[in-house]
Motif scaffolding. Structure first.
Motif, PDB file in Angstrom:
ATOM      1  N   LEU A 118       0.825  -1.200   0.000  1.00  0.00           N
ATOM      2  CA  LEU A 118       0.000   0.000   0.000  1.00  0.00           C
ATOM      3  C   LEU A 118       0.863   1.256   0.000  1.00  0.00           C
ATOM      4  O   LEU A 118       0.554   2.247  -0.664  1.00  0.00           O
ATOM      5  N   SER A 119       1.989   1.222   0.732  1.00  0.00           N
ATOM      6  CA  SER A 119       2.864   2.401   0.826  1.00  0.00           C
ATOM      7  C   SER A 119       3.462   2.756  -0.534  1.00  0.00           C
ATOM      8  O   SER A 119       3.601   3.932  -0.868  1.00  0.00           O
ATOM      9  N   ASP A 120       3.802   1.750  -1.353  1.00  0.00           N
ATOM     10  CA  ASP A 120       4.357   2.015  -2.684  1.00  0.00           C
ATOM     11  C   ASP A 120       3.332   2.706  -3.577  1.00  0.00           C
ATOM     12  O   ASP A 120       3.660   3.602  -4.359  1.00  0.00           O
ATOM     13  N   PHE A 121       2.073   2.279  -3.461  1.00  0.00           N
ATOM     14  CA  PHE A 121       1.006   2.897  -4.253  1.00  0.00           C
ATOM     15  C   PHE A 121       0.845   4.372  -3.871  1.00  0.00           C
ATOM     16  O   PHE A 121       0.810   5.253  -4.733  1.00  0.00           O
ATOM     17  N   TYR A 122       0.779   4.661  -2.577  1.00  0.00           N
ATOM     18  CA  TYR A 122       0.582   6.041  -2.141  1.00  0.00           C
ATOM     19  C   TYR A 122       1.812   6.901  -2.401  1.00  0.00           C
ATOM     20  O   TYR A 122       1.691   8.101  -2.661  1.00  0.00           O
ATOM     21  N   LEU A 123       2.998   6.340  -2.341  1.00  0.00           N
ATOM     22  CA  LEU A 123       4.205   7.104  -2.673  1.00  0.00           C
ATOM     23  C   LEU A 123       4.184   7.532  -4.136  1.00  0.00           C
ATOM     24  O   LEU A 123       4.604   8.638  -4.475  1.00  0.00           O
ATOM     25  N   SER A 124       3.683   6.664  -5.013  1.00  0.00           N
ATOM     26  CA  SER A 124       3.604   7.034  -6.425  1.00  0.00           C
ATOM     27  C   SER A 124       2.560   8.137  -6.630  1.00  0.00           C
ATOM     28  O   SER A 124       2.740   9.019  -7.475  1.00  0.00           O
TER      29      SER A 124
END
Length: 381
Positions: A118-124
């Protein structure tokens, strides 16, 4: 500058005779004369561990006015140390040329739809925010709104997100004063935020994201710009004492993005080598927390070690996105085909499967079409 600054410094001078009280009072008077609404963006505290007078100046990271205020403050205070709200891995932002940074910011990042975290999605998503705010800042109206009609050619460049930090760094090089980078590692902050999230908050964030998507999708471009200018100007006008920075943020985000970083940065300032005067350049929303924690009694090293230490991802953080995203995609076609099968006409298993796959394909094509139109619209900002 209101009287509480004078009272605060006066109380400290009675205990700490090393501080040049009169000199700093003169500085405060000059700040009040030369920086508009200085009490909204500046707080003065004393680091009791080293007797350093710390001038905390709060910035809005997309505001040219913040850059002008910092230039003025540095020329008045003439600090021997500058604290900057950046972590060490982001130090290249200070040494790269403006053209290098702009060229990077104007490269559209991809949204990381297919990921297990989930963190990778929100970082993008966060990187896309940088990209589009840079594009909006290319509109001269935004700059003119903030620094009046005297906009020279240099200011007609795209505004660099966080350019106020570069101004502080450049000042330190010209005047040979120390630089302290004292923010927490960027990825550590986001990883901790997502470890704090519960399922309710994840669903609320998802719902807010969908709502915002369709709101922007149906808005005229001029209205999008105007809303952006309005929100930025609201932040510029707000005092550092305001709670506007926390408004609409889930508790997990407040904790990881604001509260913990306030503690981290305050401990870095507290543990800095003695200096006569320090200017700390931070986001306006961090001044209140840093001021409250600047003289905490806990050992700063242990605070930072705890706040930046590795956290084992929770099951929700690891698996919520790869479970929720496919589930949300499969739910509409499954319900529609099942309803047809149950209430209109029964379907054989092969026909049910084929209908489900066909409906899913149409859904994916429609989503891709919506996203493509959405991105094309934002490109015109």
């Amino acid at each position: 500058m209101n009287d509480e600054y004078y009272d605060s410094l006066n109380n400290k001078i009675q205990k700490k005779n090393e501080i040049n009280f009169k000199e700093n009072i003169e500085i405060l008077k000059r700040i009040k004369e030369n920086i508009k609404d200085s009490e909204k963006i500046i707080n003065v505290v004393i680091n009791e561990k080293t007797n350093t007078v710390v001038y905390l100046i709060g910035t809005i990271h997309v505001s040219q006015q913040s850059c002008e205020d910092i230039k003025t403050l540095l020329s008045i205070v003439e600090p021997d140390t500058i604290f900057i709200e950046l972590s060490n891995e982001r130090a290249p932002l200070l040494t790269s040329t403006e053209d290098q940074i702009i060229s990077q910011l104007l490269k559209k990042p991809n949204i990381n739809w297919f990921t297990t975290k989930l963190s990778d999605f929100y970082l993008s998503i966060h990187q896309n925010f940088y990209y589009y705010t840079t594009k909006i800042s290319m509109n001269n109206k935004f700059l003119k709104n903030q620094i009046g009609n005297n906009v020279n050619n240099e200011n007609n460049k795209p505004y660099i997100y966080g350019n106020e930090f570069r101004i502080g760094y450049q000042y330190s090089k010209l005047n040979k004063c120390s630089v302290l980078l004292g923010d927490r590692n960027f990825k550590s902050s986001w990883n901790r935020i997502f470890n704090y999230l519960d399922l309710k908050t994840i669903l609320e964030l998802g719902g807010y994201g969908v709502k915002t998507f369709f709101k922007i999708y149906n808005q005229p471009i001029d209205e999008i710009r105007e809303e952006y200018y309005k929100s930025v100007n609201e932040l510029i006008d707000a005092s550092w004492k305001s709670d506007i920075w926390r408004r609409d943020l889930p508790m997990a985000v407040q904790r990881g993005l604001i509260d913990e970083r306030d503690q981290f940065m305050a401990s870095c300032i507290r543990d800095a080598p003695h200096s006569k005067r320090m200017v700390a350049i931070v986001g306006k929303g961090h001044i209140k927390g840093i001021s409250n924690h600047i003289n905490d009694k806990e050992e700063g090293f242990y605070i930072r070690s705890d706040l930046e230490g590795f956290q084992e991802p929770t099951l929700l953080s690891k698996y919520s996105y790869p479970i929720l995203m496919p589930s949300l995609l499969l739910l509409p076609p499954t319900l529609s085909i099942y309803s047809f099968h149950r209430f209109i006409k029964p379907l054989s298993k092969p026909k049910f499967t084929l209908a489900l796959l066909s409906t899913l394909s149409i859904e994916l094509f429609s989503i891709k079409y919506l996203i493509s139109n959405f991105e094309n619209k934002l490109e015109k900002l």
